[in-house]
Design an enzyme around this catalytic site. Structure first.
Site, PDB file in Angstrom:
ATOM      1  N   ASN A   9       0.856  -1.184   0.122  1.00 48.63           N
ATOM      2  CA  ASN A   9      -0.097   0.136   0.016  1.00 48.63           C
ATOM      3  C   ASN A   9       0.787   1.421   0.047  1.00 48.63           C
ATOM      4  OD1 ASN A   9      -1.888   1.965   0.376  1.00 48.63           O
ATOM      5  ND2 ASN A   9      -2.258   1.394   2.493  1.00 48.63           N
ATOM      6  N   TRP A  10       1.050   1.870  -1.035  1.00 51.81           N
ATOM      7  CA  TRP A  10       2.073   3.081  -1.300  1.00 51.81           C
ATOM      8  C   TRP A  10       1.420   4.278  -0.665  1.00 51.81           C
ATOM      9  CZ3 TRP A  10       4.135   2.619  -7.120  1.00 51.81           C
ATOM     10  CH2 TRP A  10       4.705   1.712  -7.149  1.00 51.81           C
ATOM     11  N   LYS A  11       0.189   4.184  -0.205  1.00 54.04           N
ATOM     12  CA  LYS A  11      -0.577   5.247   0.313  1.00 54.04           C
ATOM     13  C   LYS A  11      -0.330   6.443  -0.758  1.00 54.04           C
ATOM     14  CE  LYS A  11      -0.253   3.114   4.908  1.00 54.04           C
ATOM     15  NZ  LYS A  11      -0.055   3.194   6.205  1.00 54.04           N
ATOM     16  N   HIS A  97      -9.384   1.099   5.045  1.00 52.95           N
ATOM     17  CA  HIS A  97      -8.078   1.099   5.569  1.00 52.95           C
ATOM     18  C   HIS A  97      -8.240   2.239   6.920  1.00 52.95           C
ATOM     19  CE1 HIS A  97      -4.166   2.309   6.621  1.00 52.95           C
ATOM     20  NE2 HIS A  97      -3.674   1.408   5.988  1.00 52.95           N
ATOM     21  N   GLU A  99      -6.726   4.470   7.750  1.00 53.03           N
ATOM     22  CA  GLU A  99      -6.405   6.119   7.472  1.00 53.03           C
ATOM     23  C   GLU A  99      -7.858   6.441   7.050  1.00 53.03           C
ATOM     24  OE1 GLU A  99      -2.849   5.324   5.512  1.00 53.03           O
ATOM     25  OE2 GLU A  99      -2.033   4.785   7.583  1.00 53.03           O
ATOM     26  N   GLU A 167      -5.037  -5.012  10.810  1.00 50.62           N
ATOM     27  CA  GLU A 167      -4.061  -4.118  10.522  1.00 50.62           C
ATOM     28  C   GLU A 167      -4.469  -3.262  11.901  1.00 50.62           C
ATOM     29  OE1 GLU A 167      -2.211  -2.956   6.724  1.00 50.62           O
ATOM     30  OE2 GLU A 167      -3.611  -1.345   7.069  1.00 50.62           O
ATOM     31  N   GLY A 173       2.939   2.320  10.809  1.00 54.19           N
ATOM     32  CA  GLY A 173       3.708   3.144  10.903  1.00 54.19           C
ATOM     33  C   GLY A 173       4.447   3.580  12.160  1.00 54.19           C
ATOM     34  N   SER A 211       3.806  -2.243  10.405  1.00 54.80           N
ATOM     35  CA  SER A 211       5.043  -2.357  10.723  1.00 54.80           C
ATOM     36  C   SER A 211       5.911  -3.526  10.147  1.00 54.80           C
ATOM     37  CB  SER A 211       5.473  -1.950  12.086  1.00 54.80           C
ATOM     38  OG  SER A 211       5.025  -0.672  12.360  1.00 54.80           O
ATOM     39  N   GLY A 232       3.153  -1.035   4.262  1.00 55.03           N
ATOM     40  CA  GLY A 232       2.924   0.521   4.236  1.00 55.03           C
ATOM     41  C   GLY A 232       4.460   0.975   3.768  1.00 55.03           C
ATOM     42  N   GLY A 233       5.147   1.374   4.675  1.00 58.01           N
ATOM     43  CA  GLY A 233       6.305   2.183   4.581  1.00 58.01           C
ATOM     44  C   GLY A 233       7.581   1.228   3.864  1.00 58.01           C
TER      45      GLY A 233
HETATM   46  P1  13P Z   1       3.407   0.379   7.713  1.00 59.87           P
HETATM   47  O1  13P Z   1       3.827  -1.004   7.085  1.00 59.87           O
HETATM   48  O2  13P Z   1       3.780   1.545   7.279  1.00 59.87           O
HETATM   49  O3  13P Z   1       3.129   0.158   9.185  1.00 59.87           O
HETATM   50  O4  13P Z   1       1.716   0.649   7.169  1.00 59.87           O
HETATM   51  C1  13P Z   1       0.859  -0.622   7.234  1.00 59.87           C
HETATM   52  C2  13P Z   1      -0.200  -0.109   6.445  1.00 59.87           C
HETATM   53  O5  13P Z   1      -1.166   0.713   6.918  1.00 59.87           O
HETATM   54  C3  13P Z   1      -0.701  -0.968   5.252  1.00 59.87           C
HETATM   55  O6  13P Z   1      -1.784  -0.745   4.769  1.00 59.87           O
END
Ligand code: 13P
Length: 249
Positions: A9-11, A97, A99, A167, A173, A211, A232-233
């Site tokens: 997920n590149w956000k 998600h 977010e 999640e 994050g 994470s 994510g990251g």
């Molecule tokens: P991180 O891997 O940056 O913690 O993010 C997880 C995430 O929200 C994937 O959708």
């Protein structure tokens, strides 16, 4: 056991040049595997879904969106309909998600409607659930997941058109992850809850997200009922994302 799915997920990251370079790099690696032990999915921001799709074309890497609207079209300025994502070659879309739930006020019913729209467009919905830190501290983690599954997974969901991503919000994050025992407990619970709403629940892929890094992917991916990762990251760096994927093999 379902085949593992490693999803990035590149956000809200990557301009076109960076995104295309990252996608190409992953495409070359994935297509170079003789028998990859995992499916790989990238979910870039909407602005570069098309360009990333072209960059991974023919590589076997899958393409997904990060959100979709519940309607197929209409007066919804700024929104993106599921058929539009399918039109660009997406096979998946993330919905619900944390977010989106946190910053856009999305509640379970809206997530369920989005997942239904995804299904109708022929997309697999990656439905995200997970508790906040306060909910975990209050001993509510399992109850929150039950509630979110009951509310966010629409009728007609199957192992083919639905993936669940657990999640925990406090792990996103932050560099913090639940213990493998906690992940095992929640994923087993999710599997049991899914059996109430779909008949092929044993085949549904349940991803862990929050994470995930190259250094912890091996132990997380080995936990029972963990069928992949939503990253994510670490999905923004080809070496890191690839190392996570290889931890499945
Ligand atoms: P991180 O891997 O940056 O913690 O993010 C997880 C995430 O929200 C994937 O959708």
């Amino acid at each position: 056991m379902p085949r593992k799915l490693i999803a990035g997920n590149w956000k809200m990251n990557c301009l076109r040049t960076d995104g295309v370079a990252l996608a190409r790099d992953l495409g070359v690696r994935y297509s170079g595997e003789t028998e990859p032990a995992f499916d790989m999915l990238v979910c870039p921001p909407a602005t570069i879904v098309d360009a990333v799709g072209a960059a991974i074309s023919g590589s076997g890497v899958l393409l997904g969106g990060q959100d979709c609207h519940r309607a197929t079209k209409g007066a919804f300025t700024g929104d993106i309909a599921a058929p539009m994502l399918a039109d660009l070659g997406c096979t998946h879309v993330i919905v619900g998600h944390s977010e989106r739930r946190q910053y856009h006020g999305e509640i379970d019913l809206m997530v369920s409607e989005k997942a239904k729209a995804a299904h109708e467009a022929g997309l697999t919905a990656v439905i995200c659930i997970g508790e906040t830190e306060a909910e975990r501290d209050a001993g509510q983690a399992l109850a929150v997941c039950s509630r979110q599954i009951a509310g966010s997974v629409p009728e007609g969901s199957t192992a083919d058109n639905t993936v669940i991503a657990y999640e925990p919000v406090w792990a996103i994050g932050t560099g913090r992850t639940p213990t493998t025992a906690d992940v095992a407990e929640v994923h087993a619970h999710i599997r049991a809850e899914l059996s109430r709403v779909m008949s092929d629940s044993d085949d549904v892929r349940i991803l862990y997200g929050g994470s995930v890094k190259a250094s912890n992917a091996g132990e997380l991916m080995a936990v029972a009922n963990v069928d992949g990762a939503l990253v994510g990251g670490a999905s923004l760096v080809a070496d890191d994302f690839w190392a996570i994927a290889k931890a499945c093999s």
